[in-house]
Design a protein around this motif. Sequence first.
Motif, short mmCIF file in Angstrom:
data_model
loop_
_atom_site.label_atom_id
_atom_site.label_comp_id
_atom_site.label_asym_id
_atom_site.label_seq_id
_atom_site.Cartn_x
_atom_site.Cartn_y
_atom_site.Cartn_z
N ILE A 146 -9.42 -34.11 19.42
CA ILE A 146 -10.62 -34.77 18.91
C ILE A 146 -10.58 -36.27 19.10
CG2 ILE A 146 -11.00 -32.92 17.23
CD1 ILE A 146 -10.06 -34.85 15.05
N SER A 147 -9.46 -36.80 19.59
CA SER A 147 -9.40 -38.22 19.93
C SER A 147 -9.07 -38.41 21.41
CB SER A 147 -8.39 -38.96 19.05
OG SER A 147 -7.14 -38.29 19.01
N LEU A 148 -9.48 -37.44 22.22
CA LEU A 148 -9.29 -37.51 23.66
C LEU A 148 -9.92 -38.78 24.23
CD1 LEU A 148 -8.24 -35.63 26.05
CD2 LEU A 148 -10.65 -35.03 26.36
N ASN A 149 -9.21 -39.46 25.12
CA ASN A 149 -9.74 -40.69 25.71
C ASN A 149 -9.93 -40.55 27.22
OD1 ASN A 149 -7.18 -41.05 26.89
ND2 ASN A 149 -6.48 -42.29 25.16
N ARG A 173 -17.33 -37.75 23.61
CA ARG A 173 -16.87 -39.04 23.08
C ARG A 173 -17.88 -40.13 23.44
NH1 ARG A 173 -11.14 -42.04 22.93
NH2 ARG A 173 -11.80 -44.18 23.23
N LYS A 174 -18.17 -40.96 22.44
CA LYS A 174 -19.11 -42.07 22.65
C LYS A 174 -18.43 -43.38 22.30
CE LYS A 174 -23.68 -43.85 21.38
NZ LYS A 174 -24.02 -44.07 22.81
N ARG A 195 -17.07 -27.37 13.81
CA ARG A 195 -17.60 -28.63 14.33
C ARG A 195 -16.81 -29.75 13.68
NH1 ARG A 195 -20.14 -31.06 18.60
NH2 ARG A 195 -21.17 -32.99 17.90
N VAL A 196 -16.27 -30.65 14.51
CA VAL A 196 -15.43 -31.75 14.02
C VAL A 196 -16.06 -33.07 14.43
CG1 VAL A 196 -13.12 -32.71 13.93
CG2 VAL A 196 -13.42 -30.27 14.38
N GLU A 197 -16.34 -33.91 13.45
CA GLU A 197 -16.84 -35.27 13.70
C GLU A 197 -15.73 -36.25 13.34
OE1 GLU A 197 -19.70 -35.75 15.06
OE2 GLU A 197 -20.64 -33.78 14.78
N PHE A 198 -15.40 -37.11 14.31
CA PHE A 198 -14.27 -38.03 14.12
C PHE A 198 -14.68 -39.44 14.56
CE2 PHE A 198 -10.30 -40.01 15.78
CZ PHE A 198 -9.57 -40.01 14.60
N ARG A 199 -14.47 -40.41 13.67
CA ARG A 199 -14.70 -41.81 14.00
C ARG A 199 -13.39 -42.57 13.86
NH1 ARG A 199 -19.67 -45.66 12.27
NH2 ARG A 199 -20.48 -44.50 14.05
N HIS A 200 -13.11 -43.39 14.88
CA HIS A 200 -11.89 -44.21 14.90
C HIS A 200 -12.30 -45.68 14.80
CE1 HIS A 200 -7.97 -45.76 16.11
NE2 HIS A 200 -7.48 -44.54 16.00
N LYS A 251 -14.64 -48.08 17.00
CA LYS A 251 -14.38 -48.13 18.44
C LYS A 251 -14.93 -46.92 19.18
CE LYS A 251 -12.51 -52.13 18.50
NZ LYS A 251 -11.10 -52.40 18.77
N PHE A 252 -14.86 -45.73 18.56
CA PHE A 252 -15.43 -44.57 19.23
C PHE A 252 -15.69 -43.46 18.22
CE2 PHE A 252 -10.84 -43.74 19.51
CZ PHE A 252 -10.74 -42.41 19.14
N ASP A 253 -16.66 -42.62 18.56
CA ASP A 253 -16.96 -41.38 17.84
C ASP A 253 -16.70 -40.22 18.78
OD1 ASP A 253 -17.80 -42.59 15.50
OD2 ASP A 253 -19.92 -42.55 16.03
#
Length: 706
Positions: free
Chosen positions: A500-503, A452-453, A379-384, A415-417
């Motif tokens: 994990i940073s798919l837009n 993505r949120k 499980r990968v949680e990524f915040r940009h 900007k996104f999670d």
Amino acid sequence: MLLTIRRPAGLSRSLRPLPLAMAGALAGFAPVHAADTTLPAVAVSATRDAADLGLDLPNSAGSRTGLSTRETPASVEAIDSQSIRERGDYQVMDAITRSTGLTGVGASGNGSLSFSTRGFSGTNSVGVAEDGVRLSTGAGTQNYPGDSWGYERIEVLRGPASVVYGSGTVGATINAVRKAPSRDASFEALTGIGTDGQVRIGLGGTGGLGEIASFRIDASGLRGDGERDRGDFSGGKLMTALRLQPNADLRFELLADYSSQQPVRYWGTPLADGRIDASLRKENYNVDDAVIRYTDTRLRARAEWQAGNGLTLRDEVYHFTADRRWKNVEQYELNTATRQVARSDYLFIEHELAQTGNRLEAALQRGQHRAVLGWEVARVEFRHINNAPYGGASTVSANNPAPGSWFSTDPTRPKFDTGTTLQAFYLEDAWQLSDRWLLLAGTRHDSARIARKDLAGGNTDLDKTLSGTAWRLGLTHHLTAATSLYVQASTGNDPVTSLISLNLANRDFGLTTGRQVETGIKQRLADGRGEWTAALFRIEKDNIVTRDPANPALSVQGGSQHSQGVELSAALVPWRNWRFEGNLSLLEARYDKLIEAGGADRAGKRPTDVPEQVVNLWGHYRFGPFQASLGGRYVGKRYADNANTVALPAYVIADAALAWKVDHRTTLRLLGRNLTDKVYATTSYGSQQFVLGQARRFDLVAELKF
């Protein structure tokens, strides 16, 4: 003398916990007897330096079945810790770019661990792992591991590696193998000083604790002023491991690591009418209060149980975090008439990444089969966090610029999670058909669900599942005890962007697909004179992003590219006290179908950052307690754009080393890098800005063993 140093390192390397078969694991817990059995061999051959490519040692990059490099029907290579010290390659990037066909395309924006090989470049095609486990790549960034201290060897598997490592590895995979705990006490230290105020230190130790435990601790630190203004850098790393061995069949390991890096805050040098202006080599156009910082923590627990009847069960649970920060001015454009540099992209970015995962694996050795069946989940949680759209502009002098301070009216905010669930099932089987024939087959299915949120009030939420299945089939024939031939076919998958940073723009794209065919030879020469390998390959990659021929404003999948080439590597001892190492890569890489914005057709063009010739050479001469070494590296011309109009010139650099073995515990090294002070570019940052390679430098290093 050098053989005495290398032989224990080779023995230690063969007993690493990750790739071992059952017999290797049991041997690893009886090091005193193993050392006793090797003493006569050392004495017999002590009159000549060792020269080998490690063909008879296990290589965990190529397969999880415990095959040696010679047995594996693929291009696999290992750079051991002794070679790293000999050459002064204290950064992983430096060590890797001595291997066959790999060049560095690292820059401040991608974490500096980005590579090009076999016609494919970047973090979405060349993966980086530690002990076989990869941290997911967010926004194209890989920065760990940076320092080579604490690693027994660094392995490379060239070509599609998806069966072992998953998607994002069509070009190659790099695997850093840690030094493991041992109950035999030993300690080592390294300290060095160098040009531009550089100071380096490394400490490592291992030993027993009580009746069933052993430990390993490695720590390193680095700082320097750099070769240009605002070029200072620093970093440190702590690696710890505790092994518990209640009995011969059961083993537990706990690992905890911490790393902090503050790299050089340099984003490249602007071109002067498409060319490198050597007078700007030492200039840095970043602001005075610029920041680049990477902080990584890693916790792991492993268990291995030899259940009997050839069955071994392994489980590994881990939690990785990566926090990154950039605050810089990144884009520069030179006006050659006014000698002014226009700066733009006042950028502030932060990454907050946490990955928790587990790998459960069963290894079965039964009859002529060595099989591995595994399941991975993470499980990968990524915040940009950023200040897009990255406004701001200023102008400074091209020479001796006044840096100024960072300022932007664009607010910095999350900007996104993304929350990503990764799963994979894999199966490998090494089937010993006879004494001379081995068949290796494997398959792996990967699935990634990305949610993505949007946190900035837009409408970019998405929920996407991507999956891919890869396979390989390889055959090794031992023509003689010293010579093996192999052939293999393999497939793999690369994402079109970091998963994990798919837009939203890439929401409808699937994974690209790669296919490779390869054949080669691996041979040990008579009388211990050395080893050499050769490989021929072709890789085809489909479904890359292109423009719709009917509507060039629309991006679609449907493009394709290919690469084909030959790779040679060798380690030779032609005469007493002389040792040579080298490799050669000759490549052709082209787009078969690619349309860019505006309808420009790039078919027949070479992909960016891909050299078609790469050569590495090292020669060593030993006299008494001294060893003199001279190395050379050639990297052919590359392009900074798909139109192939902006070229990074080919370059040759020369390195040297002089080592003095003061006694069996102490070695002093004088290292020289880029002896001719060549001005060259390692990669591009945009089509009008090149990242320049390191200027001439010298280091004095002391190595101690206890």
